[in-house]
Scaffold this motif. Structure first.
Motif: not given
Length: 621
Positions: A85-94, A466-476
């Motif tokens: 469950a990485s940001i990159a994976h979710y972003r790759s799904l659009g 509850m997580t964000w698809l932005e890197p570098g945040l406490p709740a990313s």
């Protein structure tokens, strides 16, 4: 003052939960010589059955416990993001946000293992003894509360067209569960029966093998305890590696329509399930006027309640409780604490919690509270560090109050026909005659969050929303890290001794309502020699939404305040005069608090429960 019910008192045991069947099941365990932890586990599994729109076994639960004579501990039943469950994976799904429903939103399930660890380490009853109540209600049926039927009705089209396994359970004979009828979940009952059977068989096999090797004494008390622990450990293994794990992974791999409007598969794997173990942590604490309030750490929103207390002036300087000045002060302090939650809280090692709770930081932040309502999200700079806010929070500030209209906080999830939900929660508190005390807030795994796993009778959770698809945040969103949760039970000590366990459902509103309750207890005169728990629960409550919501679609409403109309026209007018956008809800529309207490001087136990929603009850003797 008038209260809807008495604060119960006794010396044997007290229970308060958000559903009367869970309360009475826990009390039955106490009557059978179980302790508070046995009772809590039994109640937790009953809540999975009778409040399936609010929690489930594949959800999560933080538990605060105070063993008699021992230190307060946090038992973490919040699973992390799966390895995939990485940001990159979710972003790759659009995607630019984690969906609010479906398997992509599923964290590693945590509730089941936490209940098992609590039972293993602190309970005395067997697996079968604590599960029999949930099995009975699932197999033989129970009369559902109206909100179960309302939740199913709201997503009926989704169930019928896209989630047929959910329709099979929650639309029996083509109609939603109805109050006054018996509702059954035979698949769930079969799951727990099979779990008990397999766990008992595995434990017996281990005991036989050990006996052949000449180790242990099967007939001794120690041997009996060993068999009990073996059964619990076998149940944990079956969840992580056996038939339950297999079914959960199959479900995660099924394409499922979610709130993005597309069908996706999840990222959960067998390795993710096998790696998770509920664990203990020290609580975050804050001392206030002779009380010590204990909360889960900043992977939850729990410390926001501690920050709200730290922002208050001394008790002698507080405005009159219930006055315009008092409500305004608590609202504005909440905004500052929740701004810090957004900027600083998360499952990380560098959260500056000590600085956030320090007297110097709190004093500086207190000066930001003026006579007018603030419309800004104003995180602080503990230790001189610069806060970073997510893009949604920045957009919310720019859009201002146009973000939407606040709604009364009745504590139930809102569910749209497209499957979008704002999830909610349950709560339970237990204290026994030995002085053991526990507070737990189970949630997630809602019937409207994911399709029912057909082999099991319950769905996956959606806590990753509850997580964000932005890197570098406490709740990313970060593989292996826990999503920051809203779940936040409380334990309070008075002069160092555990006295009070409490909590409420309500998502982002939990630590608002709990502050009102706690101050109501701590500042109010005692009733018949004990704390006035029911009076503090029944008092008018309110909440604000001036910060980014933890739930999809993550909006915010700067300047909003929603109040019960019982708060009084003078207070409502006073808040509006100070610039608050006030929405007036019904007389009993805010909060669903539960509480139990123990007077260490006398051993007298007490309990109270919320009358709102017409289903929370306290029992005891």
């Amino acid at each position: 003052m008038f209260t809807t019910r008495p604060t119960l008192q006794g010396t044997f045991g007290m229970v308060s939960t958000t559903h009367w069947l869970a309360s009475q099941s826990a009390m039955a365990v106490l009557e059978e010589d179980g302790n508070a932890y046995d009772a809590a586990v039994a109640a937790g599994f009953v809540l999975h059955v009778v409040e399936p729109h609010l929690n489930g076994p594949a959800g999560e639960v933080p538990i605060l416990l105070a063993p008699a004579g021992g230190a307060v501990q946090v038992l973490c039943g919040q699973g992390p993001a799966p390895a995939g469950a990485s940001i990159a994976h979710y972003r790759s799904l659009g995607l630019d946000a984690v969906p609010g429903t479906g398997p992509l939103a599923a964290a590693v399930p945590g509730a089941f293992d936490a209940w098992m660890v609590l039972l293993r380490d602190h309970g005395t009853r067997s697996l079968a003894e604590v599960l029999k109540y949930a099995i009975g209600y699932a197999a033989d049926g129970h009369p559902p509360v109206e909100n179960v039927g309302a939740a199913v009705t709201a997503v009926r089209e989704l169930f019928e067209k896209e989630w047929p396994t959910s329709a099979a359970v929650y639309l029996p004979d083509g109609r939603p569960p109805r109050a006054g009828d018996l509702f059954r979940n035979p698949a769930l009952a079969a799951t727990w029966r099979r779990l008990v059977t397999e766990a008992e068989a595995e434990a017996q096999s281990d005991a036989d093998a050990e006996a052949k090797g000449g180790v242990g004494a099967a007939g001794s008390a120690g041997g009996a305890r060993s068999r009990r622990v073996r059964e619990i450990e076998a149940a944990r293994r079956i969840w992580r590696e056996g038939f339950i794990a297999d079914a959960l992974i199959r479900q995660s791999g099924r394409p499922t329509l979610d709130t993005s409007g597309s069908a996706h598969v999840g990222t959960l794997t067998h390795a993710d399930l096998a790696a998770f173990h509920a664990h203990y942590e020290a609580p975050a604490t804050y001392d206030w006027n002779g009380w010590t309030l204990c909360k889960a750490g900043p992977w939850s929103q729990g410390p926001s309640l501690l920050q709200q207390l730290a922002l208050l002036p001394g008790p002698d300087e507080l405005p009159a409780p219930g006055s315009t000045e008092y409500v305004h002060l608590l609202i504005e302090g909440c905004k500052l604490a929740m701004a810090d939650r957004e900027a600083w809280y998360g499952d990380a090692t560098d959260v500056p919690l000590a600085a956030l709770l320090s007297p110097e930081y709190s004093a500086a932040r207190r000066t930001l509270i003026g006579e007018r309502a603030s419309y800004e999200l104003r995180p602080g700079s503990p230790d001189g560090r610069a806060p970073r806010l997510c893009a949604a929070a920045t957009a919310g500030i720019a859009d201002g109050y146009a973000m939407g209209t606040p709604q009364p906080g009745v504590g139930e999830p809102t569910v749209a026909r497209d499957g979008r939900t704002r999830g909610d929660t349950c709560h339970l508190d237990v204290v026994d005659r030995w002085g053991n005390m526990v507070a737990a807030t189970p949630s997630g795994g809602w019937l409207q969050s994911n399709p029912v796993v057909p082999e099991l009778g319950f769905p996956l959770g959606t806590r990753l929303q509850m997580t964000w698809l932005e890197p570098g945040l406490p709740a990313s969103l970060t593989p292996g890290r826990r999503p920051r949760t809203t779940l936040t039970p409380s334990l309070a000590l008075c002069d160092g001794v555990p006295v009070l366990a409490f909590g409420t459902p309500g998502g982002d509103q939990q630590d608002q309502w709990q502050l009102h309750f706690f101050l109501g207890v701590a500042l109010r005169e005692q009733v018949r020699g004990t704390l006035d728990l029911q009076g503090a629960i029944d008092a008018p409550h309110w909440h604000n939404d001036s910060f980014t919501s933890s739930f999809f679609p993550r909006g915010m409403r700067p300047g909003s305040v929603t109040v019960e109309d019982r708060i009084g026209a003078d207070v409502i007018d006073g808040l509006r005069a100070r610039g608050h956008h006030v929405t007036v809800g019904g007389p009993w529309s805010e909060g669903r608090l539960c509480a139990v207490a123990r007077d260490p001087r006398t051993g007298i136990l007490s309990a109270a429960a919320n009358p709102r929603g017409m289903q929370g009850y306290a029992v005891g003797r």
